[in-house]
Write an enzyme that holds these catalytic residues in place. Structure first.
Site, PDB file in Angstrom:
ATOM      1  N   ASN A 172      47.904  51.946  45.883  1.00 39.79           N
ATOM      2  CA  ASN A 172      48.190  52.031  44.293  1.00 39.79           C
ATOM      3  C   ASN A 172      47.500  53.178  43.857  1.00 39.79           C
ATOM      4  OD1 ASN A 172      50.079  49.811  44.165  1.00 39.79           O
ATOM      5  ND2 ASN A 172      48.496  48.728  43.472  1.00 39.79           N
ATOM      6  N   ASP A 228      45.685  54.005  40.351  1.00 42.08           N
ATOM      7  CA  ASP A 228      45.115  53.245  39.262  1.00 42.08           C
ATOM      8  C   ASP A 228      45.165  54.199  37.992  1.00 42.08           C
ATOM      9  OD1 ASP A 228      45.001  51.002  41.115  1.00 42.08           O
ATOM     10  OD2 ASP A 228      42.732  51.078  41.068  1.00 42.08           O
ATOM     11  N   ALA A 241      44.373  49.381  50.217  1.00 43.67           N
ATOM     12  CA  ALA A 241      43.568  50.502  50.420  1.00 43.67           C
ATOM     13  C   ALA A 241      42.193  50.528  49.947  1.00 43.67           C
ATOM     14  CB  ALA A 241      44.360  51.693  49.578  1.00 43.67           C
ATOM     15  N   ASN A 242      41.950  49.758  48.873  1.00 40.27           N
ATOM     16  CA  ASN A 242      40.500  49.657  48.605  1.00 40.27           C
ATOM     17  C   ASN A 242      39.544  48.933  49.646  1.00 40.27           C
ATOM     18  OD1 ASN A 242      41.230  50.683  46.061  1.00 40.27           O
ATOM     19  ND2 ASN A 242      41.084  48.687  45.010  1.00 40.27           N
ATOM     20  N   GLU A 293      49.497  41.676  47.674  1.00 39.69           N
ATOM     21  CA  GLU A 293      50.233  42.577  46.639  1.00 39.69           C
ATOM     22  C   GLU A 293      51.427  43.163  47.636  1.00 39.69           C
ATOM     23  OE1 GLU A 293      46.734  44.194  43.655  1.00 39.69           O
ATOM     24  OE2 GLU A 293      47.044  45.251  45.208  1.00 39.69           O
ATOM     25  N   ASP A 343      37.153  44.096  46.178  1.00 42.82           N
ATOM     26  CA  ASP A 343      37.383  44.650  47.425  1.00 42.82           C
ATOM     27  C   ASP A 343      36.201  45.031  48.441  1.00 42.82           C
ATOM     28  OD1 ASP A 343      40.256  44.276  46.691  1.00 42.82           O
ATOM     29  OD2 ASP A 343      40.137  45.924  45.430  1.00 42.82           O
ATOM     30  N   ALA A 347      29.245  47.912  43.801  1.00 37.16           N
ATOM     31  CA  ALA A 347      30.159  48.496  43.441  1.00 37.16           C
ATOM     32  C   ALA A 347      30.501  48.114  41.705  1.00 37.16           C
ATOM     33  CB  ALA A 347      31.668  47.690  43.864  1.00 37.16           C
ATOM     34  N   GLY A 368      35.627  52.702  38.336  1.00 35.11           N
ATOM     35  CA  GLY A 368      36.836  53.142  39.328  1.00 35.11           C
ATOM     36  C   GLY A 368      36.863  51.801  40.619  1.00 35.11           C
TER      37      GLY A 368
END
Length: 316
Positions: A10, A12, A41-42, A153, A264, A294, A299
């Site tokens: 995605n 974001d 992807a994360n 997702e 993630d 993180a 982000g």
């Protein structure tokens, strides 16, 4: 191939607010920012950053050898600017995107609001992610995988097929059951490690694990269907129940900036530890450190830590 991630990709769109709105209310926020995201992807980026210093940059390694030892992302993006940006960003992280194909559909977008406490709310428009169908998955894409990482997702039937292919390839299959939904037994039969947070654990068990002690009880219930269950608890760390035993890993004490990428980061670090045949207690410890680091940055992908960052904070 060490780690295969099948999941969402995605863009974001992030806005900061003093507090989250109540239904029917309009609030003014900050200028919006764009960040590369999507849980799939994360988690692929998080895993690649944890592997990169040991495998991808090994002295004398060829490009082909690096790819075979790294991360493969299987997903769908749109034939639009967001899709181009996201696919190219994954490639820059050293991730194999041969099975991430642009299609005639809008790229997935997540609308994220972050309040002054660093807590977020997220609305996802799946777009091309929901066009990834079971028939799009090839057994060849899973050959050599040690770990397969999945989330929710993308269509559930695609997740189930990916889990089956991962099991057939001899990989350990990790399911991050987010966003939470009912999980059919046929899927759970192919899962080795189930990872959920407090709200997801509530959705699956009907009980909110608001303490480590309660979380262990909920994990033991969920472990009746999956060999290993991990429940992440934010500032309270995480608990696990597995054939190796059970335990609680406290979290690092940090100043939270944005929790968007924390879960993630946990999954990516966990997956690399499992890939390296670490104990589940060490894997959870590594995940907790990565998730905490993180949360100190804003982000999703931009906040994900590197292996050295995590190792520096691990207890000896």
């Amino acid at each position: 191939m060490s780690i295969v991630v099948v999941g969402s990709i995605n863009m974001d769109l992030v806005v900061r607010v003093k507090r989250h709105p109540i239904p029917g209310e309009t609030l003014l926020g900050s200028d919006y920012e764009t960040h590369h995201g999507g849980k799939g992807a994360n988690q692929a980026v998080a895993a690649a950053r944890m592997l990169s210093r040991t495998l991808l940059t090994a002295k004398g390694a060829t490009t082909a050898a690096a790819q075979s030892a790294g991360v493969r992302m299987i997903g769908r993006v749109g034939q639009d600017e967001f899709g181009n940006q996201l696919r190219n960003a994954l490639k820059r992280e050293g991730i194999n995107v041969n099975a991430t194909i642009p299609i005639a559909a809008p790229t997935g977008v997540a609308f994220i609001a972050v309040d002054e406490e660093g807590q977020n709310t997220i609305i996802v428009s799946p777009g091309s992610n929901h066009r990834l169908r079971p028939e799009n998955l090839s057994p060849a894409e899973f050959e050599g995988a040690r770990v397969v990482v999945l989330q929710l997702e993308i269509p559930l039937e695609t997740v189930r097929r990916a889990a089956e292919l991962g099991r057939q390839a001899g990989a350990k299959v990790i399911l991050n059951a987010s966003p939470v939904q009912k999980l059919p037994d046929r899927l759970l039969e192919c899962i080795d490690i189930l990872v959920v947070n407090e709200s997801e654990a509530l959705g699956l068990s009907g009980v909110l694990p608001d303490s480590p002690e309660m979380a262990l009880e909920v994990a033991m219930v969920l472990a009746e269907k999956v060999p290993t269950v991990i429940i992440t608890l934010g500032e309270q760390g995480a608990v696990w129940v597995s054939p190796e035993g059970r335990g609680h890993q406290p979290a690092l004490e940090i100043e939270v900036a944005d929790t968007t990428g924390a879960g993630d980061a946990f999954i990516g670090a966990l997956a690399t530890a499992i890939c390296e045949v670490k104990t589940i207690s060490h894997a959870v410890q590594r995940g907790c450190v990565a998730g905490a680091l993180a949360a100190t940055k804003t982000g999703a992908q931009s906040s994900l830590p590197w292996r050295e960052d995590v190792n520096a904070r691990l207890e000896p």
